[in-house]
Design a protein around this motif. Structure first.
Motif, short mmCIF file in Angstrom:
data_model
loop_
_atom_site.label_atom_id
_atom_site.label_comp_id
_atom_site.label_asym_id
_atom_site.label_seq_id
_atom_site.Cartn_x
_atom_site.Cartn_y
_atom_site.Cartn_z
N PRO A 58 -27.94 22.14 -84.65
CA PRO A 58 -28.81 22.82 -85.47
C PRO A 58 -28.36 22.82 -86.98
N ALA A 59 -26.79 22.61 -87.06
CA ALA A 59 -26.58 22.47 -88.47
C ALA A 59 -26.77 21.37 -89.18
N MET A 60 -27.06 20.27 -88.26
CA MET A 60 -27.52 18.89 -88.84
C MET A 60 -28.95 18.62 -89.31
N VAL A 61 -29.64 19.77 -89.15
CA VAL A 61 -31.23 19.52 -89.27
C VAL A 61 -31.46 18.82 -90.70
N HIS A 62 -30.71 19.59 -91.83
CA HIS A 62 -31.28 18.79 -93.05
C HIS A 62 -30.46 17.47 -93.08
N GLU A 63 -29.49 17.21 -92.73
CA GLU A 63 -28.83 15.89 -92.62
C GLU A 63 -29.88 14.85 -92.07
N VAL A 64 -30.36 15.25 -90.80
CA VAL A 64 -31.51 14.47 -89.98
C VAL A 64 -32.58 14.28 -90.95
N LEU A 65 -33.18 15.19 -91.79
CA LEU A 65 -34.45 15.22 -92.45
C LEU A 65 -34.16 14.64 -93.90
N ARG A 66 -33.21 14.40 -94.32
CA ARG A 66 -32.71 13.62 -95.45
C ARG A 66 -32.52 12.22 -95.24
N THR A 67 -32.49 11.71 -93.89
CA THR A 67 -32.29 10.24 -93.65
C THR A 67 -33.42 9.59 -94.05
N PRO A 68 -33.43 8.27 -94.81
CA PRO A 68 -34.49 7.72 -95.03
C PRO A 68 -35.28 7.12 -94.00
N GLY A 69 -36.80 7.24 -93.92
CA GLY A 69 -37.46 6.82 -92.86
C GLY A 69 -37.93 8.05 -92.20
N VAL A 70 -37.03 9.15 -92.05
CA VAL A 70 -37.73 10.18 -91.29
C VAL A 70 -38.72 10.92 -91.89
N VAL A 71 -39.76 11.23 -91.06
CA VAL A 71 -40.67 12.11 -91.60
C VAL A 71 -40.61 13.52 -91.13
N THR A 72 -40.45 13.90 -90.00
CA THR A 72 -40.24 15.32 -89.63
C THR A 72 -39.83 15.33 -88.12
N ILE A 73 -39.40 16.63 -87.81
CA ILE A 73 -38.90 16.64 -86.55
C ILE A 73 -40.18 17.46 -85.75
N VAL A 74 -40.65 17.02 -84.64
CA VAL A 74 -41.64 17.47 -83.88
C VAL A 74 -41.33 18.92 -83.36
N ARG A 75 -42.16 20.07 -83.81
CA ARG A 75 -41.88 21.24 -83.66
C ARG A 75 -43.02 21.80 -82.63
N ILE A 76 -42.70 22.77 -81.91
CA ILE A 76 -43.44 24.04 -81.25
C ILE A 76 -43.13 25.10 -81.75
N ASP A 77 -44.18 25.79 -82.50
CA ASP A 77 -43.94 27.33 -82.77
C ASP A 77 -42.78 27.25 -84.04
N GLY A 78 -42.70 26.29 -84.46
CA GLY A 78 -41.64 26.36 -85.81
C GLY A 78 -40.29 25.92 -85.12
N ASN A 79 -40.06 25.57 -83.95
CA ASN A 79 -38.81 25.23 -83.32
C ASN A 79 -38.81 23.72 -83.02
N PRO A 80 -37.89 23.14 -83.07
CA PRO A 80 -37.73 21.73 -82.49
C PRO A 80 -38.20 21.62 -81.12
N ALA A 81 -39.23 20.72 -80.91
CA ALA A 81 -39.49 20.57 -79.33
C ALA A 81 -38.41 19.85 -78.45
N PRO A 82 -38.24 20.73 -77.54
CA PRO A 82 -37.27 19.82 -76.73
C PRO A 82 -37.88 18.81 -75.71
N VAL A 83 -37.07 17.59 -75.43
CA VAL A 83 -37.52 16.78 -74.59
C VAL A 83 -36.64 16.96 -73.23
N ARG A 84 -37.22 17.22 -72.19
CA ARG A 84 -36.27 17.33 -70.83
C ARG A 84 -35.41 16.18 -70.49
N SER A 85 -34.50 16.20 -69.79
CA SER A 85 -33.86 15.02 -69.44
C SER A 85 -34.52 14.26 -68.51
#
Length: 140
Positions: A58-85
């Motif tokens: 979670p500490a890397m969220v801003h680093e991820v969002l600042r990456t060129p080409g990235v639009v957003t993290i898919v979220r559910i109720d404001g939290n990143p939507a997990p992808v089950r293994s």
């Protein structure tokens, strides 16, 4: 893992940049014939037509969002939507089967939207998913 939306045709570059920044990322690419060569295209998901799958703290969220080409993290109720293994493994199997030359999956007309399904036979056997309705066509 979480789902990340990227700009159109920027998914491969965003995935490379994220890996350079120490973020574990997976960009599912389907090889398609274009004129006289094979071109890898990103596999679209229900949450977004262009997607990367990421595993980061979670500490890397801003680093991820600042990456060129990235639009957003898919979220559910404001939290990143997990992808089950299991879902990630199904995507990996699907990509491997399609890239191995097997036919893309066909829609099943006798199932209802929202129903959890398991492919029982053929090159995609073992893939689990939820049936969604996409423009009047059933898709897993």
């Amino acid at each position: 893992m979480v789902c990340l939306r990227t700009r159109s045709r920027a998914e491969k570059r965003a995935g490379q940049l994220l890996r350079l920044r120490g973020v574990e990322s997976y960009v599912p690419l389907i090889e398609r014939e274009r004129r006289c060569r094979t071109v890898p295209n990103a596999l679209g998901f229900r949450c977004s037509p262009v997607t990367c799958l990421l595993n980061f703290s979670p500490a890397m969220v801003h680093e991820v969002l600042r990456t060129p080409g990235v639009v957003t993290i898919v979220r559910i109720d404001g939290n990143p939507a997990p992808v089950r293994s299991e879902e990630l493994e199904s995507v990996r199997v699907l990509v491997a089967c399609v890239n191995a030359g097997n036919a893309p999956p066909e829609p099943a007309e006798f199932l209802d939207a929202g129903q959890e399904v398991i492919v029982a036979d053929g090159p995609f056997s073992g893939i689990r998913g939820v049936l969604v309705e996409d423009r009047g066509r059933a898709r897993v």
